[in-house]
Design an enzyme around this catalytic site. Sequence first.
Site, short mmCIF file in Angstrom:
data_model
loop_
_atom_site.label_atom_id
_atom_site.label_comp_id
_atom_site.label_asym_id
_atom_site.label_seq_id
_atom_site.Cartn_x
_atom_site.Cartn_y
_atom_site.Cartn_z
N VAL A 270 -11.76 -8.50 -8.62
CA VAL A 270 -12.00 -7.16 -8.64
C VAL A 270 -10.67 -6.31 -8.04
O VAL A 270 -10.02 -7.28 -7.33
CB VAL A 270 -13.27 -6.72 -7.88
CG1 VAL A 270 -14.57 -7.15 -8.44
CG2 VAL A 270 -13.37 -7.05 -6.49
N ARG B 21 -6.86 -9.77 -4.71
CA ARG B 21 -6.13 -9.17 -3.83
C ARG B 21 -6.55 -9.46 -2.58
O ARG B 21 -7.68 -9.71 -2.08
CB ARG B 21 -6.42 -7.33 -4.13
CG ARG B 21 -5.30 -6.99 -5.06
CD ARG B 21 -3.92 -6.89 -4.79
NE ARG B 21 -3.30 -6.29 -6.04
CZ ARG B 21 -2.81 -7.16 -7.14
NH1 ARG B 21 -2.87 -8.13 -7.14
NH2 ARG B 21 -1.72 -6.22 -7.66
N ASP C 123 -4.74 -17.33 -3.55
CA ASP C 123 -3.35 -16.81 -3.93
C ASP C 123 -2.84 -15.78 -3.50
O ASP C 123 -1.79 -15.32 -3.71
CB ASP C 123 -3.52 -16.85 -5.73
CG ASP C 123 -2.18 -16.72 -6.27
OD1 ASP C 123 -1.22 -17.55 -6.17
OD2 ASP C 123 -2.06 -15.66 -6.85
N GLU D 283 0.36 -10.35 2.91
CA GLU D 283 1.22 -11.21 1.93
C GLU D 283 2.40 -10.00 1.92
O GLU D 283 3.60 -10.78 1.64
CB GLU D 283 0.67 -11.47 0.93
CG GLU D 283 0.51 -10.50 -0.23
CD GLU D 283 0.17 -10.99 -1.51
OE1 GLU D 283 -0.81 -11.40 -1.56
OE2 GLU D 283 0.65 -10.74 -2.38
N HIS E 24 1.04 -16.06 -4.28
CA HIS E 24 0.73 -15.16 -5.35
C HIS E 24 1.29 -15.60 -6.52
O HIS E 24 2.15 -14.73 -7.19
CB HIS E 24 1.20 -13.66 -4.89
CG HIS E 24 0.51 -12.61 -5.59
ND1 HIS E 24 -0.05 -11.31 -4.87
CD2 HIS E 24 0.07 -12.46 -6.80
CE1 HIS E 24 -0.54 -10.66 -5.82
NE2 HIS E 24 -0.44 -11.08 -6.97
P1 NAD Z 1 -9.85 -5.62 -14.59
O1 NAD Z 1 -9.68 -4.01 -14.09
O2 NAD Z 1 -10.02 -6.02 -15.88
O3 NAD Z 1 -11.52 -6.06 -14.06
C1 NAD Z 1 -11.76 -5.75 -12.93
C2 NAD Z 1 -13.39 -5.54 -12.87
O4 NAD Z 1 -13.98 -5.53 -11.60
C3 NAD Z 1 -13.73 -4.43 -13.97
O5 NAD Z 1 -14.73 -4.87 -14.62
C4 NAD Z 1 -14.65 -3.57 -12.66
O6 NAD Z 1 -15.72 -2.94 -13.18
C5 NAD Z 1 -14.90 -4.74 -11.64
N1 NAD Z 1 -15.40 -4.08 -10.30
C6 NAD Z 1 -14.57 -3.42 -9.31
N2 NAD Z 1 -15.16 -3.20 -8.19
C7 NAD Z 1 -16.25 -4.20 -8.31
C8 NAD Z 1 -17.20 -4.51 -7.23
N3 NAD Z 1 -17.13 -3.99 -6.08
N4 NAD Z 1 -18.24 -5.39 -7.91
C9 NAD Z 1 -18.14 -5.71 -8.90
N5 NAD Z 1 -17.34 -5.51 -9.73
C10 NAD Z 1 -16.22 -4.46 -9.65
O7 NAD Z 1 -8.94 -6.53 -13.85
P2 NAD Z 1 -8.30 -7.76 -14.14
O8 NAD Z 1 -7.05 -7.67 -15.02
O9 NAD Z 1 -9.17 -8.77 -14.52
O10 NAD Z 1 -7.70 -8.01 -12.56
C11 NAD Z 1 -8.64 -8.52 -11.54
C12 NAD Z 1 -7.78 -8.68 -10.39
O11 NAD Z 1 -6.75 -9.70 -10.30
C13 NAD Z 1 -7.07 -7.43 -9.74
O12 NAD Z 1 -7.23 -7.13 -8.08
C14 NAD Z 1 -5.66 -7.76 -10.08
O13 NAD Z 1 -4.86 -6.85 -9.32
C15 NAD Z 1 -5.68 -9.13 -9.85
N6 NAD Z 1 -4.55 -9.72 -10.21
C16 NAD Z 1 -4.00 -10.74 -9.62
C17 NAD Z 1 -2.90 -11.66 -10.08
C18 NAD Z 1 -2.18 -12.81 -9.36
O14 NAD Z 1 -1.20 -13.11 -9.80
N7 NAD Z 1 -2.92 -13.14 -8.42
C19 NAD Z 1 -2.38 -10.91 -11.22
C20 NAD Z 1 -3.02 -9.95 -11.93
C21 NAD Z 1 -4.09 -9.48 -11.46
C1 COI Z 2 -0.39 -7.86 -10.53
O1 COI Z 2 0.43 -7.79 -11.78
O2 COI Z 2 -0.75 -6.73 -10.09
C2 COI Z 2 -0.12 -9.10 -9.71
O3 COI Z 2 -0.89 -9.38 -8.85
C3 COI Z 2 1.25 -10.14 -9.96
C4 COI Z 2 2.28 -9.49 -9.18
C5 COI Z 2 2.42 -10.39 -8.12
C6 COI Z 2 3.33 -9.59 -10.29
#
Ligand code: NAD
Ligand code: COI
Length: 332
Positions: free
Chosen positions: A206, A235, A259, A264, A296
């Site tokens: 989320v 996050r 991750d 961070e 990350h």
């Molecule tokens: P997305 O917007 O497609 O999906 C997020 C989902 O979370 C949505 O369906 C939303 O309805 C739901 N949501 C929001 N708050 C909620 C809650 N309290 N309880 C239940 N559901 C809830 O996002 P995504 O592309 O799947 O990304 C998910 C997470 O991964 C984000 O935090 C994004 O920033 C993170 N991310 C991390 C990396 C990494 O490298 N580690 C890379 C890209 C994205």
């Molecule tokens: C994002 O795309 O939001 C990520 O968490 C990856 C970023 C470190 C490039």
Amino acid sequence: MKIVSYSIREDEMPALKNWEKAHPDVEVQVESELLTPESAAKAQGADGVVVYQQKPYTRETLQALHDAGINKMSLRNVGTDNIDMDAAKELGFQITNVPVYSPNAIAEHTIWLMGRLLRREPEYTAKIAKRDLRWAPEIGREMRMQTVGVVGTGHIGRVVIDILKGFGAKVVCYDVYQNDQLKAEGLYVDSLEELYQQADIITLHVPSLKENIHMINDDTIAQMKDGVIIVNAARGDLIDTDALIRGLDSGKIKAAGLDVYEKEVGVFNEDWEGKQFPDERLDNLLNRKNVIVTPHTAFYTETAVKNMVEISHNCNVQLIKGEKADNTVELG
Ligand code: NAD
Ligand code: COI
């Protein structure tokens, strides 16, 4: 048309060069620096900027870009939580991001974290480094025997679920908006509390919305099964780090795969050899054999990086041309 692309890394250059070849009408000025109030002046005379950084896009930074004549900004990543949205709106910014560059990159990394913890890989690695090749006591657990609680069934959560199904794991999930297919499959539980009570492994997907900050805290950890495994590739601020450490100390939490980390920014993607971390809790986590921290890197694959570069530059061109951009970020 001219775009200034900030904080471009070496590994992004091949994709950027290919993109430039395909867009001879666009001049791209490559900057290795992050976008800051000082470096914003480098965009003077350009039509738009492409950026990626974890450091905040503060009011000061956005004002400096605005003063340089720029209000079209395209992020090469998903997360927009580091943008001062009020300032962006007041200054008339148009912003795009790349919401989907490769959910598989993050989903696969999430699964690796789970698998490595289930098979106690950090403990074996430490033993093997000391030439101890005995099996016991690090007996593993199989994925198909786990109930995995997936919090958030957006782009990444859904791929995590698909992969988990292949392993034969039992999946339960929760989202504030339910996906029709998963709903039809009966995978949703009605509340986070229910998910916490049922899951052997909990994985977070989320965004860092205000209401989600520290969603994993002492109270929610108390609702979880004893010996739960927590994985976070979403996050850092979704987890109260002090509560996580207390849970690991007490044994309530058996293991964690992280991750992302609350503190961070300015720490991950830096070389700390011979230097102290600014936050000693990171040492605490890194020194545990039941915790895996990756800096990350979930997103960091060739496919994802290529898509991030291409999609963000395409979006910036759309903004500059006054077209409806593919991934416009709502400024609130
Ligand atoms: P997305 O917007 O497609 O999906 C997020 C989902 O979370 C949505 O369906 C939303 O309805 C739901 N949501 C929001 N708050 C909620 C809650 N309290 N309880 C239940 N559901 C809830 O996002 P995504 O592309 O799947 O990304 C998910 C997470 O991964 C984000 O935090 C994004 O920033 C993170 N991310 C991390 C990396 C990494 O490298 N580690 C890379 C890209 C994205
Ligand atoms: C994002 O795309 O939001 C990520 O968490 C990856 C970023 C470190 C490039």
